[in-house]
Design an enzyme around this catalytic site. Structure first.
Site, PDB file in Angstrom:
ATOM      1  N   ARG A  57      57.526  11.808 -12.879  1.00 32.16           N
ATOM      2  CA  ARG A  57      58.239  13.012 -13.877  1.00 32.16           C
ATOM      3  C   ARG A  57      57.891  14.194 -13.543  1.00 32.16           C
ATOM      4  O   ARG A  57      58.547  15.328 -13.796  1.00 32.16           O
ATOM      5  CB  ARG A  57      58.394  12.547 -15.340  1.00 32.16           C
ATOM      6  CG  ARG A  57      58.883  11.357 -15.441  1.00 32.16           C
ATOM      7  CD  ARG A  57      59.095  11.052 -16.503  1.00 32.16           C
ATOM      8  NE  ARG A  57      60.320   9.637 -16.841  1.00 32.16           N
ATOM      9  CZ  ARG A  57      59.824   9.003 -18.078  1.00 32.16           C
ATOM     10  NH1 ARG A  57      59.477   9.386 -18.942  1.00 32.16           N
ATOM     11  NH2 ARG A  57      61.041   7.794 -18.003  1.00 32.16           N
ATOM     12  N   LYS A  86      63.294   1.165 -28.871  1.00 28.66           N
ATOM     13  CA  LYS A  86      62.837   0.795 -27.653  1.00 28.66           C
ATOM     14  C   LYS A  86      61.863  -0.168 -28.339  1.00 28.66           C
ATOM     15  O   LYS A  86      61.229  -1.385 -27.626  1.00 28.66           O
ATOM     16  CB  LYS A  86      62.878   1.619 -26.207  1.00 28.66           C
ATOM     17  CG  LYS A  86      62.496   0.807 -25.116  1.00 28.66           C
ATOM     18  CD  LYS A  86      62.741   1.865 -24.150  1.00 28.66           C
ATOM     19  CE  LYS A  86      62.447   2.394 -23.264  1.00 28.66           C
ATOM     20  NZ  LYS A  86      61.242   1.950 -22.577  1.00 28.66           N
ATOM     21  N   SER A  87      60.464   0.783 -28.457  1.00 23.97           N
ATOM     22  CA  SER A  87      59.503   0.032 -28.389  1.00 23.97           C
ATOM     23  C   SER A  87      59.556  -0.806 -29.271  1.00 23.97           C
ATOM     24  O   SER A  87      58.232  -1.891 -28.903  1.00 23.97           O
ATOM     25  CB  SER A  87      58.037   1.414 -28.780  1.00 23.97           C
ATOM     26  OG  SER A  87      58.220   2.262 -27.691  1.00 23.97           O
ATOM     27  N   ARG A 145      58.642  -4.835 -29.025  1.00 28.05           N
ATOM     28  CA  ARG A 145      57.543  -5.437 -29.538  1.00 28.05           C
ATOM     29  C   ARG A 145      57.736  -7.180 -31.026  1.00 28.05           C
ATOM     30  O   ARG A 145      57.717  -7.925 -31.024  1.00 28.05           O
ATOM     31  CB  ARG A 145      56.622  -5.181 -30.750  1.00 28.05           C
ATOM     32  CG  ARG A 145      55.999  -3.727 -29.726  1.00 28.05           C
ATOM     33  CD  ARG A 145      55.364  -2.768 -30.257  1.00 28.05           C
ATOM     34  NE  ARG A 145      54.418  -1.891 -29.461  1.00 28.05           N
ATOM     35  CZ  ARG A 145      54.957  -1.362 -28.444  1.00 28.05           C
ATOM     36  NH1 ARG A 145      56.247  -1.122 -27.972  1.00 28.05           N
ATOM     37  NH2 ARG A 145      53.311  -0.254 -27.361  1.00 28.05           N
ATOM     38  N   SER A 202      46.850   5.137 -23.839  1.00 28.17           N
ATOM     39  CA  SER A 202      48.181   4.209 -23.735  1.00 28.17           C
ATOM     40  C   SER A 202      48.284   2.851 -24.182  1.00 28.17           C
ATOM     41  O   SER A 202      47.883   1.936 -25.008  1.00 28.17           O
ATOM     42  CB  SER A 202      48.349   4.072 -21.795  1.00 28.17           C
ATOM     43  OG  SER A 202      49.012   2.743 -22.145  1.00 28.17           O
ATOM     44  N   LYS A 250      55.446   7.562 -14.933  1.00 25.31           N
ATOM     45  CA  LYS A 250      56.432   6.131 -15.772  1.00 25.31           C
ATOM     46  C   LYS A 250      57.280   6.154 -14.789  1.00 25.31           C
ATOM     47  O   LYS A 250      57.541   5.602 -13.469  1.00 25.31           O
ATOM     48  CB  LYS A 250      57.084   7.981 -16.312  1.00 25.31           C
ATOM     49  CG  LYS A 250      56.199   8.348 -17.278  1.00 25.31           C
ATOM     50  CD  LYS A 250      55.624   7.562 -18.772  1.00 25.31           C
ATOM     51  CE  LYS A 250      54.757   7.733 -18.773  1.00 25.31           C
ATOM     52  NZ  LYS A 250      54.187   6.581 -20.566  1.00 25.31           N
ATOM     53  N   ASP A 302      57.398  10.336 -24.197  1.00 27.05           N
ATOM     54  CA  ASP A 302      58.483  10.459 -23.198  1.00 27.05           C
ATOM     55  C   ASP A 302      59.691  11.609 -23.015  1.00 27.05           C
ATOM     56  O   ASP A 302      60.769  12.010 -22.855  1.00 27.05           O
ATOM     57  CB  ASP A 302      59.154   8.991 -23.620  1.00 27.05           C
ATOM     58  CG  ASP A 302      58.410   8.365 -23.403  1.00 27.05           C
ATOM     59  OD1 ASP A 302      57.933   7.695 -22.186  1.00 27.05           O
ATOM     60  OD2 ASP A 302      58.784   6.851 -24.249  1.00 27.05           O
ATOM     61  N   GLN A 320      50.608   0.532 -23.938  1.00 24.89           N
ATOM     62  CA  GLN A 320      50.749  -0.311 -23.266  1.00 24.89           C
ATOM     63  C   GLN A 320      49.811  -1.176 -23.487  1.00 24.89           C
ATOM     64  O   GLN A 320      49.468  -2.386 -23.491  1.00 24.89           O
ATOM     65  CB  GLN A 320      52.231  -0.046 -21.935  1.00 24.89           C
ATOM     66  CG  GLN A 320      53.507   0.313 -21.852  1.00 24.89           C
ATOM     67  CD  GLN A 320      54.299   0.841 -21.206  1.00 24.89           C
ATOM     68  OE1 GLN A 320      53.766   0.785 -20.305  1.00 24.89           O
ATOM     69  NE2 GLN A 320      55.536   0.902 -21.878  1.00 24.89           N
ATOM     70  N   ARG A 374      54.405   0.790 -10.280  1.00 24.97           N
ATOM     71  CA  ARG A 374      53.057   1.468 -11.429  1.00 24.97           C
ATOM     72  C   ARG A 374      51.940   0.259 -10.933  1.00 24.97           C
ATOM     73  O   ARG A 374      52.431  -0.422 -10.681  1.00 24.97           O
ATOM     74  CB  ARG A 374      54.235   0.992 -12.697  1.00 24.97           C
ATOM     75  CG  ARG A 374      55.716   1.749 -12.597  1.00 24.97           C
ATOM     76  CD  ARG A 374      56.726   1.706 -13.289  1.00 24.97           C
ATOM     77  NE  ARG A 374      56.241   3.031 -14.507  1.00 24.97           N
ATOM     78  CZ  ARG A 374      56.154   2.829 -15.669  1.00 24.97           C
ATOM     79  NH1 ARG A 374      57.401   2.000 -16.102  1.00 24.97           N
ATOM     80  NH2 ARG A 374      55.696   3.840 -16.819  1.00 24.97           N
TER      81      ARG A 374
HETATM   82  C1  S3P Z   1      55.471   2.917 -24.661  1.00 26.25           C
HETATM   83  C2  S3P Z   1      54.046   3.154 -24.275  1.00 26.25           C
HETATM   84  C3  S3P Z   1      54.458   4.390 -23.779  1.00 26.25           C
HETATM   85  C4  S3P Z   1      55.752   5.255 -23.050  1.00 26.25           C
HETATM   86  C5  S3P Z   1      56.228   4.106 -22.759  1.00 26.25           C
HETATM   87  C6  S3P Z   1      56.792   3.178 -24.177  1.00 26.25           C
HETATM   88  C7  S3P Z   1      55.183   1.446 -25.363  1.00 26.25           C
HETATM   89  O1  S3P Z   1      53.892   4.271 -22.368  1.00 26.25           O
HETATM   90  O2  S3P Z   1      55.650   5.805 -22.132  1.00 26.25           O
HETATM   91  O3  S3P Z   1      57.878   4.722 -22.522  1.00 26.25           O
HETATM   92  O4  S3P Z   1      56.832   1.302 -25.847  1.00 26.25           O
HETATM   93  O5  S3P Z   1      54.033   1.393 -25.778  1.00 26.25           O
HETATM   94  P1  S3P Z   1      51.893   4.177 -21.685  1.00 26.25           P
HETATM   95  O6  S3P Z   1      51.740   2.870 -22.626  1.00 26.25           O
HETATM   96  O7  S3P Z   1      52.098   3.709 -20.466  1.00 26.25           O
HETATM   97  O8  S3P Z   1      51.581   6.134 -22.453  1.00 26.25           O
END
Ligand code: S3P
Length: 425
Positions: A343, A19-20, A24, A164, A339, A312, A166, A119
Site C-alpha cells: 500500500r 470485518k474483524s 471472530r 498485529s 497488506k 487500514d 492477526q 503474504r
Molecule cells: C485484522 C488485523 C489487521 C488489519 C486487518 C484485520 C484483524 O492486520 O490490517 O485488516 O481482524 O485482526 P494485522 O494484524 O496484520 O495488522
C-alpha cells in the site's frame, strides 16, 4: 469503473458490520457449545471465506440476510476437512484459523488467492512452532499454502516483533489448546476484539497493557452478537465528508473501539469537524454516530503507537492529506507493505498519477498537500481499500478517473458504490 468530480455529499448512512468482529463471531461461535446468533454480520467475500472454511470443518452455519446462526460444537468438535481450506483473499481467516488448526487432532492444508500466497506467514509459523505446532509452508517460502499436522501444544510467552492483531489472535487461539497459559506481548497494542469477544464466550483472557494472556481448555458457550458498523468502512465517508466542499454526512452506528479509532484522532488533529454522537456500548464494543462536515484541513504527523489503530485507514488518510494545506508525514507504518497490496507503493504511484506530491518512505510516505488532483487511470491491484480510497479521491479531482478492478470492494464493503451514489445529491 469511472468517476467524476462531485460536490457536495450529503445524507445519513450506515456502513456494513465490522470485518474483524464478523470473522471472530463465526470462529468463536464454531468453538462454543450451542447456537451463536450474529446480526449485522458483514456479508463481504472475506467473511464468507471464514464461513466456508468452518463449514468444511464440520460446522453447520445458517446464513440469511437478517442474521447468521452458527451451530457450535465446542472446543474439540471440529472435524477433518475433506479438502484444502480456501481462505480466499483473507489474511484474518488465514492467520486466525491457523492458530485453531494447530490445536486439532487432525491435519489440514490452508491456501488462498495469489495475494494470500505472497503474504508473510512466518510471523505466525514462528510462535506456533515454539508452541510445538507442526506447521510448514508447502512452497517453502514462508507463505501459503500451509500444512498443519496434529501435535501437542505448550503454552508460551511470545514477544511479537510486530503489532498485529492477526498474530496475537492466532497465538491466543492456539493457546486454547495448549497445556499451560499462553501470553503475547506486542510492541504496541493492536485491535483487541479477540480478547473482548473470547472473554464474552467464557474464555479466561486477561489484558495488561500490551500483554494478553489466555488459559487453556475453557468451556465456551454460545453468544448473541450484534456487530457494530465497521470504522474502516466509515473511513471513506469520513474522508469524503471532510474534503468535498459543502458536504455533511451522518454515519450511524460505527464501532469506535479505542484500538481502532486512530482515524478520529488524526482527522481532528488535521482540523476536521467531526462529532461523536450517541455513544453507547453494544455487545461489549463502544459504538457511536459520526457527524462529519466539510472542513479546511492542515497536514499532520502520524506515527508511533497510533499506527495499529488506523493501519487500514492509512490509504484514505493519504488521500485526505493531499487535500490538506501543508505536509503530512506517515511514519512507523512498514506493515502497509504486506497488506492486500504494497500500500505504500500503490498509493504513491496512483496519487502521483493524479497530480499529488507524494514521496514513498521505507515506513510510510510524505505528502505535500494542497496540489489540485486530476483524473487518471488507477490500478486497484485488486486491493479493496485502494479502490475505495481512489473512488473518494476521484470526487475531488478534475476530469475523469477510471479505477480498474473496482469490484474488489466486495471483499469488505459490497454496497460501497451504492452508498456513495446515495450521498450524491
Ligand atoms: C485484522 C488485523 C489487521 C488489519 C486487518 C484485520 C484483524 O492486520 O490490517 O485488516 O481482524 O485482526 P494485522 O494484524 O496484520 O495488522
Amino acid at each position: 469503473m469511472t468517476f467524476k468530480k462531485h460536490a457536495p455529499l450529503k445524507g445519513e448512512i450506515t456502513v456494513p458490520g465490522d470485518k474483524s468482529i464478523s470473522h471472530r463471531a463465526v470462529m468463536f461461535g464454531a468453538l462454543a457449545e450451542g447456537t451463536t446468533e450474529v446480526t449485522n454480520f458483514l456479508q463481504g467475500a472475506d467473511c464468507l471465506s471464514t464461513i466456508r472454511c468452518f463449514r468444511m470443518l464440520g460446522i453447520d452455519i445458517e446464513n440469511t440476510p437478517e442474521r447468521i446462526l452458527i451451530h457450535g460444537k465446542g472446543l474439540h468438535g471440529l472435524t477433518a476437512p475433506a479438502d484444502t481450506l480456501d481462505t480466499g483473499n483473507s489474511g484474518t481467516t488465514t492467520r486466525l484459523i491457523s492458530g485453531i488448526l494447530a490445536g486439532q487432532r487432525f491435519s489440514s492444508v490452508i491456501n488462498g488467492d495469489s495475494s494470500i500466497q505472497s503474504r508473510p506467514m512466518k510471523r505466525i509459523m514462528e510462535p506456533l512452532t515454539q508452541m510445538g505446532a507442526d506447521i510448514v509452508s508447502l512452497k517453502d517460502n514462508g507463505c501459503a499454502p500451509l500444512c498443519i499436522r496434529k501435535s501437542h501444544l505448550h503454552g508460551i510467552h511470545y514477544s511479537s516483533p510486530v503489532a498485529s492483531a492477526q498474530v496475537k489472535s492466532c497465538v491466543l487461539l492456539a493457546g486454547l489448546y495448549a497445556d499451560s497459559p499462553t501470553s503475547v506481548t506486542e510492541p504496541q497494542l493492536s485491535r483487541n476484539h479477540t480478547e473482548l469477544m473470547l472473554a464474552g464466550f467464557g474464555a479466561d483472557v486477561e489484558s495488561h497493557g500490551t500483554t494478553a494472556t489466555i488459559l487453556p481448555d475453557p468451556a465456551l458457550h454460545a453468544e448473541k452478537i450484534t456487530v457494530p458498523g465497521d470504522i474502516s468502512s466509515a473511513a471513506y465517508f469520513i474522508a469524503a465528508g471532510l474534503m468535498i466542499p459543502g458536504s455533511e454526512i451522518l454515519i450511524q452506528n460505527v464501532g469506535i473501539n479505542p484500538t481502532r479509532d486512530g482515524i478520529l484522532r488524526v482527522v481532528r488533529d488535521m482540523g476536521g469537524d467531526i462529532s461523536i454522537l450517541n455513544k453507547k456500548i453494544s455487545g461489549g464494543e463502544p459504538v457511536a454516530d459520526l457527524l462529519v462536515k466539510y472542513s479546511t484541513l492542515h497536514g499532520t504527523d502520524i506515527g508511533g503507537s497510533i499506527i495499529p489503530a488506523l493501519i487500514d485507514e492509512l490509504p484514505v488518510i493519504a488521500v485526505l492529506a493531499c487535500m490538506a494545506e501543508g505536509t503530512t508525514v506517515i511514519r512507523d507504518a512498514q506493515e502497509l507493505k504486506v497488506k492486500e497490496s504494497n500500500r505504500i507503493d500503490v498509493m504513491v504511484k496512483n496519487l502521483t498519477a493524479m497530480g499529488a506530491h507524494v514521496t514513498a518512505a521505507d515506513d510510510g510516505m510524505i505528502i505535500r498537500g494542497g496540489q489540485p488532483l486530476h483524473g487518471a487511470v488507477i490500478d486497484s491491484h485488486l486491493d479493496h481499500r485502494i479502490a475505495m480510497s481512489f473512488a473518494i479521491a476521484a470526487l475531488a479531482a478534475d476530469g475523469e478517473t477510471e479505477i480498474t478492478g473496482a469490484d474488489c470492494v466486495n471483499i469488505s464493503y459490497p454496497n460501497f458504490y451504492e452508498t456513495l451514489k446515495a450521498l450524491m445529491v
